[in-house]
Design a protein around this motif. Structure first.
Motif, short mmCIF file in Angstrom:
data_model
loop_
_atom_site.label_atom_id
_atom_site.label_comp_id
_atom_site.label_asym_id
_atom_site.label_seq_id
_atom_site.Cartn_x
_atom_site.Cartn_y
_atom_site.Cartn_z
N MET A 449 39.33 56.46 36.88
CA MET A 449 39.54 57.08 35.61
C MET A 449 38.47 56.94 34.62
O MET A 449 38.28 56.07 33.94
CB MET A 449 40.96 57.24 35.08
N TRP A 450 37.38 57.92 34.44
CA TRP A 450 36.41 57.82 33.39
C TRP A 450 36.78 58.65 31.84
O TRP A 450 37.51 59.93 32.10
CB TRP A 450 35.18 58.22 33.72
N GLN A 451 37.02 58.06 30.87
CA GLN A 451 37.16 58.79 29.85
C GLN A 451 36.42 58.39 28.47
O GLN A 451 36.71 57.09 28.25
CB GLN A 451 38.70 58.97 29.35
N ASP A 452 35.67 59.15 28.11
CA ASP A 452 34.89 58.71 26.76
C ASP A 452 34.19 57.53 26.84
O ASP A 452 34.27 56.65 25.66
CB ASP A 452 35.83 58.63 25.41
N GLY A 453 33.49 57.42 27.90
CA GLY A 453 32.72 56.02 27.97
C GLY A 453 33.53 54.96 28.75
O GLY A 453 32.72 53.77 28.78
N TRP A 454 34.84 54.83 28.80
CA TRP A 454 35.52 53.92 29.55
C TRP A 454 35.89 54.29 31.07
O TRP A 454 36.10 55.41 31.37
CB TRP A 454 36.65 53.78 28.72
N LYS A 455 36.14 53.34 31.75
CA LYS A 455 36.51 53.49 33.16
C LYS A 455 37.45 52.53 33.80
O LYS A 455 37.23 51.21 33.48
CB LYS A 455 35.39 53.71 33.88
N ALA A 456 38.58 52.99 34.31
CA ALA A 456 39.47 52.02 34.90
C ALA A 456 39.50 52.33 36.36
O ALA A 456 39.22 53.40 36.59
CB ALA A 456 40.94 52.20 34.37
N VAL A 457 39.74 51.48 37.28
CA VAL A 457 39.33 51.52 38.51
C VAL A 457 40.62 50.74 39.33
O VAL A 457 40.87 49.41 38.88
CB VAL A 457 38.03 51.08 39.11
N ALA A 458 40.96 51.40 40.49
CA ALA A 458 41.96 50.65 41.03
C ALA A 458 41.42 49.80 42.40
O ALA A 458 40.41 50.32 43.05
CB ALA A 458 43.11 51.66 41.87
N LEU A 459 41.87 48.54 42.52
CA LEU A 459 41.18 47.88 43.70
C LEU A 459 41.96 48.24 44.88
O LEU A 459 42.97 47.54 45.24
CB LEU A 459 41.39 46.32 43.18
N HIS A 460 41.24 49.14 45.69
CA HIS A 460 41.96 49.45 46.76
C HIS A 460 40.59 49.99 47.83
O HIS A 460 39.79 50.51 47.36
CB HIS A 460 42.61 50.85 46.63
N ALA A 461 40.74 49.54 49.16
CA ALA A 461 39.47 50.06 49.81
C ALA A 461 39.82 51.33 50.76
O ALA A 461 41.04 51.48 51.03
CB ALA A 461 39.44 49.00 51.17
N PRO A 462 38.82 52.10 50.81
CA PRO A 462 39.28 53.54 51.74
C PRO A 462 39.27 53.21 53.21
O PRO A 462 38.94 52.04 53.62
CB PRO A 462 37.83 54.17 51.40
N LEU A 463 40.45 54.24 53.50
CA LEU A 463 40.63 54.06 55.02
C LEU A 463 41.43 52.61 55.52
O LEU A 463 41.10 52.17 56.61
CB LEU A 463 39.44 54.47 55.93
N SER A 464 41.79 51.95 54.79
CA SER A 464 42.31 50.69 54.86
C SER A 464 43.54 50.70 55.80
O SER A 464 43.95 49.77 56.29
CB SER A 464 42.51 50.02 53.55
N GLY A 465 44.40 51.84 55.53
CA GLY A 465 45.60 52.01 56.21
C GLY A 465 46.76 51.08 55.83
O GLY A 465 47.83 50.98 56.19
N THR A 466 46.53 50.79 54.63
CA THR A 466 47.52 49.81 53.91
C THR A 466 48.68 50.21 52.91
O THR A 466 49.75 49.88 52.82
CB THR A 466 46.92 48.60 53.26
N GLY A 467 48.31 51.39 52.47
CA GLY A 467 48.97 52.08 51.39
C GLY A 467 49.28 50.82 50.45
O GLY A 467 48.29 50.42 49.67
N HIS A 468 50.55 50.69 49.82
CA HIS A 468 50.81 49.58 48.90
C HIS A 468 49.96 49.68 47.65
O HIS A 468 49.74 48.89 46.87
CB HIS A 468 50.55 48.22 49.34
N TYR A 469 49.98 51.03 47.21
CA TYR A 469 49.50 51.52 45.90
C TYR A 469 49.67 50.72 44.65
O TYR A 469 49.10 50.50 43.76
CB TYR A 469 49.51 53.00 45.81
N ASP A 470 51.30 50.57 44.55
CA ASP A 470 51.95 49.83 43.52
C ASP A 470 51.55 48.37 43.36
O ASP A 470 51.39 47.68 42.27
CB ASP A 470 53.24 50.04 43.79
N LYS A 471 50.75 47.88 44.55
CA LYS A 471 50.36 46.57 44.23
C LYS A 471 48.73 46.28 44.06
O LYS A 471 48.44 45.39 43.88
CB LYS A 471 50.43 45.51 45.74
N ASP A 472 48.20 47.55 43.95
CA ASP A 472 46.64 47.41 43.56
C ASP A 472 46.53 46.87 42.22
O ASP A 472 47.13 47.14 41.35
CB ASP A 472 46.18 48.82 43.67
#
Length: 722
Positions: A449-472
């Motif tokens: 998420m980019w907003q007004d020059g700041w950016k937050a990113v979730a640590l998750h690999a694409p196509l990992s097949g793990t789900g567990h988004y709440d643990k990112d």
């Protein structure tokens, strides 16, 4: 890389240093088409990975009119050349719906390929609303980039000859620089030795040049080549980068050549664009033509840590093997290979950012080159613009330049509002504040998420097949002060991080982003999608038809299958009865030297798996075919079992065989009866291997539990009635 056309346009136009995409091709292309976010276009991912949820259905909704439709309705001629990849897989067929094809999305003319990629030497071509064969072969100088430019020039020439005062819009999307990396050898050879110092050294060299050119601030830091935390990185081992110093001499030689081929492909594509620009200059149209020269995602990491001579291995989750790849060192980039550089070059070509294509949380996946050229509309020459922009901003920019608006209602349907903003405010105001305020990112489980020059990113690999988004875990960057996103400051600003995460979820809800899906490539491609035809276990094919694309052809992946061909042959019978795929993965049934052959080319690895009849075929009516009985899955989910070759009811030969877990290719190379289109499956015959010396009555492919001999009896009865 030498890109004279791009440099010429940049010198006489503007470069944008913070221009972003969705991190993947089809979704970005959908934003180019509509100016809405990719999930609103129902393009969460590539069309082959559509899962049926609202944001990932793979079909543009009626609420998203295209730029082609708006311009066409306002008196423009509209042309689209090259890659599409926004047509649902089940519609890419001779009898499929044309509702999502370019000519039904506001384009008068189309010439190119509908899938995600294609073989540049043997492409799967569509002209307007029908499939066509390529006009000539690589032995006569064919390359897709040249062919696309030839047709672009013809369309523009026809327009200029008959309607020179009519405005036009052209979308030119070459297969370059997408895989496979195919380059004329003379172009690749220009770069011999240029990449021998390795990708870490290349990154340092490139960063300095970018700073010197004013593209990046002076204090921009270089990010590590393997930035992902260990627990996240292990979920995507194919995205790891092997340090250059850890490679042996053969690996360095191979990897360097892969980069040389990529550079050659880049320059060759740029030269073809140059032919179009030169035509516009010669016909005095260039000054008032608004040109966007850009990419649709970051550099691709689909070549795995060791590179590949057949990128389809990545989509089959099958590892590459150095000794196998080294065999193709001298022919790399030519018709014998379907090559892709290793992840190290993906990181290098995304300098100075972290990661690459598919990673939407990092700028390595989203921040791409963008040059805008329009002498009549831009006074500045050779300047850099640092305003933050996104691929959704292209359509609003075109509309403002043309003096038009996106209609609020189109064909009776209320339209979704544009997500993008016009970039025209920045053309002659280099220090103007960015008019884009926020942009969410989401691709294959990765989020930002980019907003007004700041950016937050979730640590998750694409196509990992793990789900567990709440643990990112989440990271935070102040992009205005840290352009390369090198310094995670989440611990210093927890409130800012939480606020951005909350905004991401609001944007996700508003844009149909949820639910998230990060299944691996094999799982995503195997989803049972709606088809216009009911499910069946037996497919009957007849000669004389166009190639049947894999998305609608019989699916033999992960199962037992039978192929039975009813034929009536003479003593001169020769050629292909059935073929599906290419030399990089496919299978074929054919007659050669009076013998029946069945070959299965497993991902182009090693020798073809070959089954040949013992006895010569006699003239007359026959049922010819094979049966594959799957016993179990192999280490990489490939099918292991036994294949038996039949002539009528007689067993000719039997033996072990393995078949692919995933698709034969994303490039097309459909199922053919009586010939083999494009690149031939087997080297036992030459393309197209047209069947002669008899008649193919029909070919049945069966994936039921019926035994082969029962099917053969049915075929014999059918033959006896003819």
């Amino acid at each position: 890389m030498n890109m004279p056309t791009l440099q010429k346009l940049a010198d006489n136009g503007l470069m944008y240093s913070q221009w972003h995409t969705t991190a993947l091709c089809s979704p970005t292309r959908s934003t180019f088409l509509t100016g809405r976010n990719h999930h609103m276009n129902r393009m969460a991912s590539i069309t082959e990975a559509s899962d049926g949820f609202p944001g990932a259905a793979g079909r543009l909704p009626a609420e998203c009119a295209t730029i082609g439709q708006v311009l066409q309705d306002n008196g423009y001629s509209t042309f689209w050349l090259g890659k599409d990849h926004n047509v649902p897989e089940e519609d890419i067929s001779g009898g499929g719906s044309r509702s999502e094809w370019p000519c039904n999305k506001g384009f008068d003319r189309y010439y190119g390929f509908l899938g995600g990629e294609t073989n540049n030497w043997y492409p799967d071509l569509v002209e307007d609303n029908h499939f066509i064969e390529q006009p000539y072969g690589p032995e006569d100088g064919y390359h897709l980039s040249k062919d696309l430019a030839d047709n672009a020039l013809k369309m523009l020439g026809d327009q200029h000859a008959s309607n020179p005062s009519k405005p036009w819009f052209m979308w030119f999307c070459p297969g370059a620089n997408h895989a496979p990396h195919h380059s004329p050898k003379e172009y690749s050879d220009k770069y011999k030795g240029k990449f021998d110092d390795g990708y870490e050294a290349y990154r340092e060299w490139v960063l300095k040049r970018m700073i010197d050119k004013g593209v990046l601030p002076k204090d921009t830091a270089l990010t590590p080549i393997n930035p992902m935390p260990e627990d996240v990185a292990k979920t995507a081992p194919l995205d790891e980068v092997r340090p250059w110093a850890s490679l042996n001499a053969d690996e360095k030689k191979l990897f360097s050549r892969m980069a040389e081929v990529y550079a050659g492909m880049s320059e060759y594509a740029d030269a073809q664009v140059g032919r179009i620009v030169e035509y516009l200059e010669r016909t005095k149209q260039l000054d008032n033509t608004l040109i966007f020269y850009c990419a649709d995602n970051g550099a691709s990491g689909e070549g795995s840590p060791s590179g590949s001579v057949n990128e389809n291995k990545f989509f089959n989750s099958y590892p590459d093997e150095l000794s196998e790849n080294l065999k193709f060192l001298k022919t790399l980039g030519g018709p014998d290979t379907y090559n892709h550089y290793p992840t190290g070059w993906a990181v290098a070509f995304s300098t100075p950012f972290q990661m690459f294509k598919r990673y939407s949380q990092y700028a390595g996946g989203t921040c791409c080159p963008m040059v805008i050229h329009w002498p009549k509309g831009i006074k500045a020459k050779g300047e850099v613009r640092h305003q933050y922009h996104h691929s959704t901003d292209i359509v609003p920019t075109i509309l403002e330049a043309a003096g038009l608006e996106m209609p609020k209602t189109y064909r009776g349907v209320e339209q979704y509002p544009l997500a993008g903003v016009s970039m025209i405010y920045s053309f002659d105001k280099p220090k103007a504040a960015t008019q884009k305020k926020q942009q969410y990112y989401c691709m294959l489980g990765t989020r930002g998420m980019w907003q007004d020059g700041w950016k937050a990113v979730a640590l998750h690999a694409p196509l990992s097949g793990t789900g567990h988004y709440d643990k990112d875990g989440w990271e935070l960057y102040n992009v205005d002060e840290d352009r390369s996103e090198a310094h995670n400051i989440a611990d210093k600003h927890p409130d800012k991080l939480k606020a951005l995460i909350d905004v991401w979820f609001k944007e996700a809800e508003k844009n149909n982003v949820l639910p998230l899906d990060d299944r691996n490539a094999t799982e995503l491609f195997a989803i049972d999608r709606p088809q216009s035809e009911p499910k069946r276990n037996r497919y009957i094919y007849f000669p004389g038809t166009s190639p049947i694309p894999e998305g609608v052809a019989v699916n033999i992946r992960g199962r037992s299958y039978k192929i039975v061909a009813d034929v009536d042959i003479t003593d001169k019978a020769e050629g292909v009865i059935f073929a599906h795929g290419s030399r990089f993965g496919g299978h074929a049934l054919f007659i050669k030297d009076h013998k029946l052959y069945y070959t299965y080319n497993f991902l182009g690895i090693g020798d073809e798996q070959k089954f040949v009849s013992k006895a010569a075929l006699k003239p007359g009516k026959h049922s010819l075919g094979i049966e594959f009985i799957r016993d179990k899955a192999g280490e990489h989910n490939e099918s292991l079992g036994k294949t038996t070759l039949y002539v009528d009811e007689h067993v000719e030969v039997s033996g072990p065989m393995r078949s692919q877990a995933g698709k034969f290719t994303l490039a097309g190379d459909g199922l053919c009866i009586g010939y083999d289109s494009g690149d031939n499956v087997s080297q036992e015959y030459s393309n197209p291997g047209t069947f002669t010396g008899g008649t193919i009555l029909a070919v049945a492919v069966d994936v039921s539990e019926e035994v082969y001999l029962d099917l053969e009896k049915e075929a014999a009865m059918a033959l006896s009635r003819d």
